[in-house]
Design a protein around this motif. Structure first.
Motif, mmCIF file in Angstrom:
data_model
loop_
_atom_site.group_PDB
_atom_site.id
_atom_site.type_symbol
_atom_site.label_atom_id
_atom_site.label_comp_id
_atom_site.label_asym_id
_atom_site.label_seq_id
_atom_site.Cartn_x
_atom_site.Cartn_y
_atom_site.Cartn_z
ATOM 1 N N ARG A 32 0.885 -1.024 -0.010
ATOM 2 C CA ARG A 32 -0.002 -0.123 -0.026
ATOM 3 C C ARG A 32 1.020 1.199 0.132
ATOM 4 O O ARG A 32 2.222 1.199 0.511
ATOM 5 C CB ARG A 32 -0.911 -0.141 1.201
ATOM 6 C CG ARG A 32 -2.021 -0.951 1.073
ATOM 7 C CD ARG A 32 -2.754 -1.113 2.393
ATOM 8 N NE ARG A 32 -3.377 0.121 3.171
ATOM 9 C CZ ARG A 32 -3.924 0.050 4.054
ATOM 10 N NH1 ARG A 32 -4.591 -0.941 4.675
ATOM 11 N NH2 ARG A 32 -4.359 1.303 4.537
ATOM 12 N N ALA A 37 -0.325 1.036 8.362
ATOM 13 C CA ALA A 37 -1.419 -0.179 8.621
ATOM 14 C C ALA A 37 -0.396 -1.306 8.769
ATOM 15 O O ALA A 37 -0.476 -2.044 9.668
ATOM 16 C CB ALA A 37 -2.352 -0.243 7.535
ATOM 17 N N ALA A 110 -10.169 -6.902 2.191
ATOM 18 C CA ALA A 110 -10.501 -5.944 3.219
ATOM 19 C C ALA A 110 -9.311 -4.906 3.765
ATOM 20 O O ALA A 110 -9.379 -4.023 4.118
ATOM 21 C CB ALA A 110 -11.272 -6.340 4.294
ATOM 22 N N GLU A 112 -7.143 -3.674 1.806
ATOM 23 C CA GLU A 112 -6.915 -2.478 0.996
ATOM 24 C C GLU A 112 -7.318 -1.405 1.741
ATOM 25 O O GLU A 112 -6.650 -0.285 1.602
ATOM 26 C CB GLU A 112 -7.635 -2.496 -0.302
ATOM 27 C CG GLU A 112 -7.200 -3.764 -1.201
ATOM 28 C CD GLU A 112 -7.876 -3.811 -2.524
ATOM 29 O OE1 GLU A 112 -8.928 -2.989 -2.773
ATOM 30 O OE2 GLU A 112 -7.520 -4.542 -3.427
ATOM 31 N N SER A 113 -8.381 -1.364 2.644
ATOM 32 C CA SER A 113 -8.678 -0.088 3.326
ATOM 33 C C SER A 113 -8.576 -0.269 4.832
ATOM 34 O O SER A 113 -9.169 0.436 5.488
ATOM 35 C CB SER A 113 -10.401 0.154 2.836
ATOM 36 O OG SER A 113 -11.158 -1.064 3.233
ATOM 37 N N LEU A 114 -7.850 -1.237 5.289
ATOM 38 C CA LEU A 114 -7.784 -1.291 6.796
ATOM 39 C C LEU A 114 -7.021 -0.082 7.380
ATOM 40 O O LEU A 114 -5.962 0.173 6.830
ATOM 41 C CB LEU A 114 -6.997 -2.759 6.827
ATOM 42 C CG LEU A 114 -6.909 -3.390 8.349
ATOM 43 C CD1 LEU A 114 -8.462 -3.690 8.721
ATOM 44 C CD2 LEU A 114 -6.110 -4.433 8.438
ATOM 45 N N GLN A 115 -7.597 0.337 8.540
ATOM 46 C CA GLN A 115 -7.084 1.312 8.874
ATOM 47 C C GLN A 115 -6.108 1.030 10.254
ATOM 48 O O GLN A 115 -6.054 -0.264 10.496
ATOM 49 C CB GLN A 115 -7.896 2.134 9.742
ATOM 50 C CG GLN A 115 -9.029 2.871 8.842
ATOM 51 C CD GLN A 115 -8.510 3.849 7.874
ATOM 52 O OE1 GLN A 115 -7.533 4.672 8.163
ATOM 53 N NE2 GLN A 115 -8.591 3.689 6.572
#
Length: 221
Positions: A32, A37, A110, A112-115
């Motif tokens: 990413r 993250a 999921a 890809e957008s994990l905080q």
């Protein structure tokens, strides 16, 4: 301290191999644009592993005051953990012949957008709530507790143990730092290897570690 770490080091190396499927998570997160993250995931894993190990050592020390040999229930617990690891290995071997999975599991999307906060929780959860990982960390911690009775030495040995056992998950980060953009080719190759062989390797490693933990506990009976 050093002797205690050496005593538990085979289990630490085994954890590196047993957590090969989780390298896919590190690979996904490290690719990413931002790495917060990924760093949070590694931090959560380390904190979770230290928590499980410290708890196991504390319970062992409380049950064996005044530097006495490990309590009988601790030895029996190690025997049971060894059997559980062998059982997990057998389950993995059975699933190899019946598995029809192709590609990464759906939940990986999921990531890809994990905080960062959720990534930290994911790492901690995988270290503490996953039966295989928790059993391996407890086995290593109890081995350290049986090798030294000094609390400071136990914690330092445990810290080294967690650091070594986390090398597999940290490998993508190390490649990224040292190789930069060239690491992408290595990441792709690692992802393919993980898909093909990780389950077989994990099954073999769990079987070997299970037998080793069981045999070491038998010698303490």
């Amino acid at each position: 301290m050093f002797a205690a770490f050496i005593e538990a080091s085979p289990i630490a190396v085994g954890i590196v191999l047993a957590t090969l499927p989780l390298i896919s998570v590190s690979l996904f997160l490290i690719r990413r644009p931002e790495r917060s993250a990924h760093n949070a995931f590694l931090g959560g894993w380390a904190v979770g592993a230290m928590f499980v190990g410290s708890l196991a050592i504390a319970i062992s020390d409380i049950s064996t005051p005044n530097r006495q040999p490990p309590a009988a229930w601790v030895v029996w617990c190690r025997l049971l953990l060894g059997l559980c690891l062998v059982a997990l290995a057998a389950r993995k071997f059975v699933s190899l012949s019946s598995s029809k999975e192709n590609g990464p599991p759906e939940w990986m999307a999921a990531l890809e957008s994990l905080q960062p906060v959720k990534a930290f929780a994911l790492g901690a959860g995988l270290a503490t709530l996953n039966p295989k990982n928790a059993a391996l960390f407890v086995s290593g911690a109890l081995t350290i507790a049986a090798a030294t009775y000094a609390p400071v030495s136990q914690l330092v040995a445990l810290a080294f143990f967690v650091a070594v056992s986390s090398l597999g998950l940290a490998m993508p980060f190390a490649f990224s730092l040292t190789l930069g953009e060239r690491a992408e080719r290595i990441f792709l190759g690692l992802s393919e290897l993980m898909e093909k062989y990780s389950k077989l390797i994990v099954a073999i490693v769990l079987a070997v570690l299970g037998v080793m933990v069981f045999a070491n506990a038998v010698t303490d009976l």
